[in-house]
Design a protein around this motif. Structure first.
Motif, mmCIF file in Angstrom:
data_model
loop_
_atom_site.group_PDB
_atom_site.id
_atom_site.type_symbol
_atom_site.label_atom_id
_atom_site.label_comp_id
_atom_site.label_asym_id
_atom_site.label_seq_id
_atom_site.Cartn_x
_atom_site.Cartn_y
_atom_site.Cartn_z
ATOM 1 N N GLY A 211 0.814 -1.210 0.000
ATOM 2 C CA GLY A 211 0.000 0.000 0.000
ATOM 3 C C GLY A 211 0.847 1.259 0.000
ATOM 4 N N SER A 212 0.190 2.390 -0.220
ATOM 5 C CA SER A 212 0.905 3.659 -0.370
ATOM 6 C C SER A 212 1.615 4.106 0.910
ATOM 7 N N THR A 213 1.181 3.624 2.063
ATOM 8 C CA THR A 213 1.837 4.039 3.309
ATOM 9 C C THR A 213 2.442 2.871 4.081
ATOM 10 N N ASP A 214 2.480 1.694 3.479
ATOM 11 C CA ASP A 214 3.014 0.529 4.189
ATOM 12 C C ASP A 214 4.479 0.710 4.573
ATOM 13 N N VAL A 215 5.309 1.146 3.625
ATOM 14 C CA VAL A 215 6.748 1.276 3.888
ATOM 15 C C VAL A 215 7.004 2.400 4.881
ATOM 16 N N SER A 216 6.447 3.587 4.608
ATOM 17 C CA SER A 216 6.697 4.712 5.519
ATOM 18 C C SER A 216 6.132 4.420 6.901
ATOM 19 N N GLY A 217 4.984 3.790 6.962
ATOM 20 C CA GLY A 217 4.400 3.432 8.259
ATOM 21 C C GLY A 217 5.268 2.459 9.029
ATOM 22 N N ALA A 218 5.820 1.472 8.326
ATOM 23 C CA ALA A 218 6.692 0.493 8.988
ATOM 24 C C ALA A 218 7.976 1.146 9.482
ATOM 25 N N ILE A 219 8.551 2.052 8.685
ATOM 26 C CA ILE A 219 9.786 2.733 9.097
ATOM 27 C C ILE A 219 9.520 3.613 10.313
ATOM 28 N N VAL A 220 8.447 4.384 10.270
ATOM 29 C CA VAL A 220 8.112 5.268 11.393
ATOM 30 C C VAL A 220 7.851 4.449 12.658
ATOM 31 N N GLN A 221 7.091 3.361 12.523
ATOM 32 C CA GLN A 221 6.789 2.538 13.694
ATOM 33 C C GLN A 221 8.049 1.904 14.272
ATOM 34 N N ALA A 222 8.933 1.406 13.405
ATOM 35 C CA ALA A 222 10.185 0.812 13.877
ATOM 36 C C ALA A 222 11.039 1.857 14.588
ATOM 37 N N ALA A 223 11.077 3.075 14.042
ATOM 38 C CA ALA A 223 11.848 4.148 14.673
ATOM 39 C C ALA A 223 11.271 4.488 16.050
ATOM 40 N N ARG A 224 9.952 4.559 16.138
ATOM 41 C CA ARG A 224 9.318 4.837 17.450
ATOM 42 C C ARG A 224 9.617 3.721 18.439
ATOM 43 N N SER A 225 9.536 2.494 17.977
ATOM 44 C CA SER A 225 9.758 1.353 18.869
ATOM 45 C C SER A 225 11.189 1.326 19.393
ATOM 46 N N ILE A 226 12.162 1.554 18.518
ATOM 47 C CA ILE A 226 13.543 1.511 18.993
ATOM 48 C C ILE A 226 13.830 2.701 19.904
ATOM 49 N N ARG A 227 13.201 3.832 19.639
ATOM 50 C CA ARG A 227 13.371 5.001 20.524
ATOM 51 C C ARG A 227 12.793 4.707 21.909
ATOM 52 N N THR A 228 11.644 4.042 21.951
ATOM 53 C CA THR A 228 11.024 3.679 23.224
ATOM 54 C C THR A 228 11.916 2.709 23.997
ATOM 55 N N VAL A 229 12.434 1.703 23.300
ATOM 56 C CA VAL A 229 13.327 0.722 23.941
ATOM 57 C C VAL A 229 14.609 1.403 24.408
ATOM 58 N N LEU A 230 15.161 2.281 23.576
ATOM 59 C CA LEU A 230 16.383 2.999 23.957
ATOM 60 C C LEU A 230 16.127 3.871 25.183
ATOM 61 N N SER A 231 14.997 4.539 25.229
ATOM 62 C CA SER A 231 14.658 5.364 26.405
ATOM 63 C C SER A 231 14.658 4.522 27.669
ATOM 64 N N ARG A 232 14.039 3.366 27.585
ATOM 65 C CA ARG A 232 13.983 2.463 28.741
ATOM 66 C C ARG A 232 15.387 2.001 29.119
ATOM 67 N N ASN A 233 16.217 1.682 28.123
ATOM 68 C CA ASN A 233 17.567 1.201 28.392
ATOM 69 C C ASN A 233 18.504 2.304 28.877
ATOM 70 N N LEU A 234 18.153 3.562 28.616
ATOM 71 C CA LEU A 234 18.974 4.695 29.070
ATOM 72 C C LEU A 234 18.636 5.156 30.481
ATOM 73 N N LEU A 235 17.522 4.716 31.022
ATOM 74 C CA LEU A 235 17.062 5.213 32.321
ATOM 75 C C LEU A 235 18.130 5.140 33.405
ATOM 76 N N SER A 236 18.898 4.060 33.435
ATOM 77 C CA SER A 236 19.896 3.910 34.500
ATOM 78 C C SER A 236 21.008 4.950 34.395
ATOM 79 N N SER A 237 21.194 5.541 33.206
ATOM 80 C CA SER A 237 22.240 6.558 33.045
ATOM 81 C C SER A 237 21.728 7.952 33.394
ATOM 82 N N GLY A 238 20.410 8.091 33.589
ATOM 83 C CA GLY A 238 19.834 9.396 33.884
ATOM 84 C C GLY A 238 19.535 10.210 32.634
ATOM 85 N N LEU A 239 19.683 9.595 31.472
ATOM 86 C CA LEU A 239 19.448 10.288 30.207
ATOM 87 C C LEU A 239 18.137 9.843 29.576
#
Length: 173
Positions: free
Chosen positions: A22-50
């Motif tokens: 579909g017309s938004t399948d690729v962009s939607g998947a990229i955006v969702q993957a970027a959000r997911s890794i940012r969320t995981v990174l935020s959780r993994n950074l908590l112990s550093s205070g960042l």
């Protein structure tokens, strides 16, 4: 009964695999993957205070030494006011400090403090863990292919952003 369900699932998976994109399948998947890794990174950074986003500033400063807020914003692809707020938070947390530029007294450079330098190892660990979690189940070859494809997509989009004279959709309406 169990064998029939397995065959139905395999058939469904094959149909999905060959379904039109579909017309938004690729962009939607990229955006969702970027959000997911940012969320995981935020959780993994908590112990550093960042928080996510601050790690990029810290790593850029570790690579380049002192940088102006404008140079940091350009390097990380954010707007100057966003970078100014991020630097202010990092300064309040004791990770960075602002100093007058030795070459041009009108400018201020941002540098890591000893606390900031000490946190770099934790940032690297959080980034490594986040990547391992994101790439779980992919072969080295698949990871190299993914990286190549994402760099191509990014290059294509940067090229479009650099072009002038073309109206974007909002301007055309």
């Amino acid at each position: 009964m169990g064998k029939k369900k397995k065959e139905e699932k395999k058939e469904k998976a094959k149909k999905k695999e060959h379904a039109p994109i579909g017309s938004t399948d690729v962009s939607g998947a990229i955006v969702q993957a970027a959000r997911s890794i940012r969320t995981v990174l935020s959780r993994n950074l908590l112990s550093s205070g960042l928080y996510a986003g601050q790690d990029g500033v810290m790593l850029a400063l570790a690579d380049n030494g002192g940088m102006t807020a404008g140079a940091l914003a350009a390097r990380l692809g954010v707007k100057a006011p966003t970078m100014t707020r991020t630097i202010g938070r990092l300064e309040a947390q004791g990770f960075v400090e602002r100093k007058p530029d030795t070459a041009d007294g009108r400018l201020t450079v941002v540098e890591l403090t000893p606390t900031g330098r000490a946190s770099l190892a934790l940032i690297a660990q959080a980034c490594d863990l986040s990547e391992r979690q994101a790439l779980d189940g992919l072969s080295d070859k698949e990871v190299r292919t993914l990286l190549k494809l994402l760099r191509t997509v990014d290059g294509n989009l940067r090229g479009v952003a650099a072009q002038t004279g073309e109206k974007n959709v909002a301007e055309q309406i």
